[in-house]
Design a protein around this motif. Structure first.
Motif, PDB file in Angstrom:
ATOM      1  N   GLY A  10       0.844  -1.195   0.000  1.00 16.12           N
ATOM      2  CA  GLY A  10       0.000   0.000   0.000  1.00 16.12           C
ATOM      3  C   GLY A  10       0.877   1.243   0.000  1.00 16.12           C
ATOM      4  N   ASN A  11       0.520   2.207  -0.818  1.00 13.35           N
ATOM      5  CA  ASN A  11       1.212   3.509  -0.826  1.00 13.35           C
ATOM      6  C   ASN A  11       0.182   4.556  -0.397  1.00 13.35           C
ATOM      7  N   TRP A  12       0.337   5.001   0.851  1.00 17.05           N
ATOM      8  CA  TRP A  12      -0.663   5.948   1.379  1.00 17.05           C
ATOM      9  C   TRP A  12      -0.508   7.351   0.799  1.00 17.05           C
ATOM     10  N   LYS A  13       0.610   7.598   0.113  1.00 15.26           N
ATOM     11  CA  LYS A  13       0.905   8.951  -0.392  1.00 15.26           C
ATOM     12  C   LYS A  13       0.780   9.962   0.757  1.00 15.26           C
ATOM     13  N   MET A  14       0.316  11.186   0.504  1.00 13.06           N
ATOM     14  CA  MET A  14       0.229  12.184   1.584  1.00 13.06           C
ATOM     15  C   MET A  14      -1.184  12.179   2.167  1.00 13.06           C
ATOM     16  N   GLY A  95      11.640   6.612  -6.854  1.00 13.57           N
ATOM     17  CA  GLY A  95      11.309   6.936  -8.237  1.00 13.57           C
ATOM     18  C   GLY A  95       9.833   6.836  -8.569  1.00 13.57           C
ATOM     19  N   HIS A  96       8.966   7.020  -7.562  1.00 15.56           N
ATOM     20  CA  HIS A  96       7.530   7.077  -7.892  1.00 15.56           C
ATOM     21  C   HIS A  96       7.322   8.177  -8.935  1.00 15.56           C
ATOM     22  N   SER A  97       6.380   7.982  -9.823  1.00 14.77           N
ATOM     23  CA  SER A  97       6.209   8.970 -10.908  1.00 14.77           C
ATOM     24  C   SER A  97       5.866  10.355 -10.372  1.00 14.77           C
ATOM     25  N   TYR A 166       6.047  -1.734 -11.960  1.00 13.57           N
ATOM     26  CA  TYR A 166       5.663  -1.134 -13.237  1.00 13.57           C
ATOM     27  C   TYR A 166       4.387  -0.332 -13.020  1.00 13.57           C
ATOM     28  N   GLU A 167       4.509   0.983 -13.138  1.00  9.63           N
ATOM     29  CA  GLU A 167       3.368   1.869 -12.905  1.00  9.63           C
ATOM     30  C   GLU A 167       3.193   2.806 -14.100  1.00  9.63           C
ATOM     31  N   PRO A 168       2.354   2.420 -15.074  1.00 12.47           N
ATOM     32  CA  PRO A 168       2.118   3.346 -16.175  1.00 12.47           C
ATOM     33  C   PRO A 168       1.540   4.654 -15.633  1.00 12.47           C
ATOM     34  N   TRP A 170      -0.139   6.982 -16.824  1.00 14.31           N
ATOM     35  CA  TRP A 170      -1.531   7.271 -17.206  1.00 14.31           C
ATOM     36  C   TRP A 170      -2.547   6.472 -16.397  1.00 14.31           C
ATOM     37  N   ALA A 171      -2.070   5.501 -15.630  1.00  9.13           N
ATOM     38  CA  ALA A 171      -2.991   4.664 -14.854  1.00  9.13           C
ATOM     39  C   ALA A 171      -2.992   5.032 -13.371  1.00  9.13           C
ATOM     40  N   ILE A 172      -2.065   5.893 -12.941  1.00 14.43           N
ATOM     41  CA  ILE A 172      -1.951   6.178 -11.500  1.00 14.43           C
ATOM     42  C   ILE A 172      -2.977   7.213 -11.074  1.00 14.43           C
ATOM     43  N   GLY A 173      -3.872   6.774 -10.187  1.00 13.32           N
ATOM     44  CA  GLY A 173      -4.872   7.675  -9.630  1.00 13.32           C
ATOM     45  C   GLY A 173      -5.907   8.148 -10.634  1.00 13.32           C
ATOM     46  N   THR A 174      -5.962   7.517 -11.799  1.00 13.41           N
ATOM     47  CA  THR A 174      -6.864   7.985 -12.857  1.00 13.41           C
ATOM     48  C   THR A 174      -8.112   7.119 -13.003  1.00 13.41           C
ATOM     49  N   GLY A 209       1.334  -1.420 -10.646  1.00 10.28           N
ATOM     50  CA  GLY A 209       0.633  -0.350  -9.939  1.00 10.28           C
ATOM     51  C   GLY A 209      -0.043   0.581 -10.919  1.00 10.28           C
ATOM     52  N   GLY A 210      -1.217   1.065 -10.551  1.00 11.86           N
ATOM     53  CA  GLY A 210      -1.968   1.992 -11.406  1.00 11.86           C
ATOM     54  C   GLY A 210      -3.428   1.626 -11.361  1.00 11.86           C
ATOM     55  N   SER A 211      -4.144   2.263 -10.405  1.00 13.58           N
ATOM     56  CA  SER A 211      -5.586   2.020 -10.251  1.00 13.58           C
ATOM     57  C   SER A 211      -5.918   0.550 -10.075  1.00 13.58           C
ATOM     58  N   MET A 212      -5.040  -0.177  -9.386  1.00 19.25           N
ATOM     59  CA  MET A 212      -5.400  -1.556  -9.032  1.00 19.25           C
ATOM     60  C   MET A 212      -6.481  -1.464  -7.959  1.00 19.25           C
ATOM     61  N   GLY A 229       1.295  -6.181  -6.221  1.00 17.95           N
ATOM     62  CA  GLY A 229       0.753  -4.879  -6.594  1.00 17.95           C
ATOM     63  C   GLY A 229       1.280  -3.764  -5.721  1.00 17.95           C
ATOM     64  N   LEU A 230       1.345  -2.573  -6.298  1.00 20.16           N
ATOM     65  CA  LEU A 230       1.607  -1.340  -5.543  1.00 20.16           C
ATOM     66  C   LEU A 230       0.318  -0.531  -5.654  1.00 20.16           C
ATOM     67  N   ILE A 231      -0.296  -0.280  -4.514  1.00 21.65           N
ATOM     68  CA  ILE A 231      -1.670   0.176  -4.495  1.00 21.65           C
ATOM     69  C   ILE A 231      -1.789   1.513  -3.779  1.00 21.65           C
ATOM     70  N   GLY A 232      -2.250   2.522  -4.475  1.00 26.49           N
ATOM     71  CA  GLY A 232      -2.423   3.841  -3.879  1.00 26.49           C
ATOM     72  C   GLY A 232      -3.797   3.969  -3.247  1.00 26.49           C
ATOM     73  N   GLY A 233      -4.708   4.601  -3.969  1.00 28.13           N
ATOM     74  CA  GLY A 233      -6.035   4.930  -3.443  1.00 28.13           C
ATOM     75  C   GLY A 233      -6.732   3.789  -2.725  1.00 28.13           C
ATOM     76  N   ALA A 234      -6.706   2.603  -3.315  1.00 21.36           N
ATOM     77  CA  ALA A 234      -7.466   1.478  -2.736  1.00 21.36           C
ATOM     78  C   ALA A 234      -6.828   0.935  -1.461  1.00 21.36           C
TER      79      ALA A 234
HETATM   80  C1  PEP Z   1       0.549   4.523  -6.554  1.00 23.28           C
HETATM   81  O1  PEP Z   1       0.464   5.470  -5.786  1.00 23.28           O
HETATM   82  O2  PEP Z   1       1.636   3.958  -6.702  1.00 23.28           O
HETATM   83  C2  PEP Z   1      -0.653   4.092  -7.283  1.00 23.28           C
HETATM   84  C3  PEP Z   1      -0.566   3.076  -8.094  1.00 23.28           C
HETATM   85  O3  PEP Z   1      -1.796   4.818  -7.056  1.00 23.28           O
HETATM   86  P1  PEP Z   1      -3.297   4.367  -7.455  1.00 23.28           P
HETATM   87  O4  PEP Z   1      -3.447   2.920  -7.034  1.00 23.28           O
HETATM   88  O5  PEP Z   1      -4.176   5.280  -6.692  1.00 23.28           O
HETATM   89  O6  PEP Z   1      -3.420   4.498  -8.935  1.00 23.28           O
END
Ligand code: PEP
Length: 250
Positions: A10-14, A95-97, A166-168, A170-174, A209-212, A229-234
């Motif tokens: 999980g990536n809680w970000k800020m 190196g997060h995008s 691998y985090e495209p 265009w898929a992160i948080g979109t 990673g990317g909107s998983m 997986g690397l998971i942000g929002g979820a």
């Molecule tokens: C991320 O923060 O690395 C990520 C993949 O975010 P999200 O799952 O919200 O797209």
């Protein structure tokens, strides 16, 4: 394909607060008995102390979201790899995008950050991924290979100790997700690049990673070179994060 259990990070970000973190972790830990995959939470650095105690004796590893490329010194606001290790941090995203984009991190800086983490026994989770414009220009492979090559070059034989995500972009948080086939295609390219660099490439977990989310995790995780997986929002919702951990446990 790696032989070990999937790794879900999980990536809680800020996001977060002392009270919200405690509630979220309590909800997740309550059902961890049903989970067989490996897991980690990458939290804002100010919460590492809190999370170290909340996660101690739990199966969830502690992670950070960034590390300084410097060892120590006059770098106001930076957090060093040694400081992360003081809090028993096991993983560190590099190196997060969002860091590449908003903090101008270059491939070389990302490679040095990976080196700093490895030097103190922290596993860097090296993020690579193409923008939408790069994908549309047919440059996906070129971009991810260039990003990973810098890390391989700087880290030599230690490269089998990293995790790749691998985090495209265009898929992160979109809400847009790479299809399982698109993800597998890039993961296979990254695996081949790792194989050319080390005899132990199959040890390296390559995460997507990317909107998983709870709905798409299982199909993505079924791909032979998707090791987690690397998971942000979820990852901020206990129910969603847990259902993804369960999908990774099958
Ligand atoms: C991320 O923060 O690395 C990520 C993949 O975010 P999200 O799952 O919200 O797209």
């Amino acid at each position: 394909m790696t032989m070990s259990a999937k790794l879900m990070v999980g990536n809680w970000k800020m996001h977060g607060s002392l009270s919200a973190n405690a509630a979220l972790v309590a909800d997740v830990l309550a059902v961890m008995g049903q989970v067989q995959c490996r897991s980690a939470l990458c939290v804002p650095s100010v919460y590492l102390g809190q999370m170290q105690s909340l996660l101690s004796c739990s199966p969830i590893a502690l992670g950070a979201q960034d590390v300084s490329s410097h060892a120590s010194g006059a770098y106001t606001g930076e957090v060093s790899a040694d400081m992360l290790r003081d809090f028993a941090v096991r993983y560190c995203i590099v190196g997060h995008s969002e860091r590449r984009q908003y903090h101008s991190e270059t491939d070389i800086v990302v490679a040095i950050k990976a080196q700093r983490a490895l030097a103190v026994g922290i596993t860097p989770i090296v993020c690579v991924g193409e923008s939408l414009a790069e994908r549309e220009a047919g440059q996906t492979e070129l971009v991810v290979k260039r990003q990973l090559a810098a890390v391989i070059q700087a880290n030599g034989h230690c490269i089998s100790e990293i995790v790749v995500a691998y985090e495209p972009v265009w898929a992160i948080g979109t809400g847009l997700t790479a299809s399982p086939q698109q993800a597998q295609q890039v993961h296979a390219v990254l695996r081949a690049q790792l194989r050319a660099a080390t005899a132990h490439a199959d040890r390296v977990a390559i995460l997507y990673g990317g909107s998983m989310n709870a709905a798409n995790a299982q199909d993505l995780l079924a791909q032979p070179d998707v090791d987690g997986g690397l998971i942000g929002g979820a990852s901020l919702k206990a129910v969603d994060f847990l259902s993804m951990l369960k999908a990774a446990s099958r």
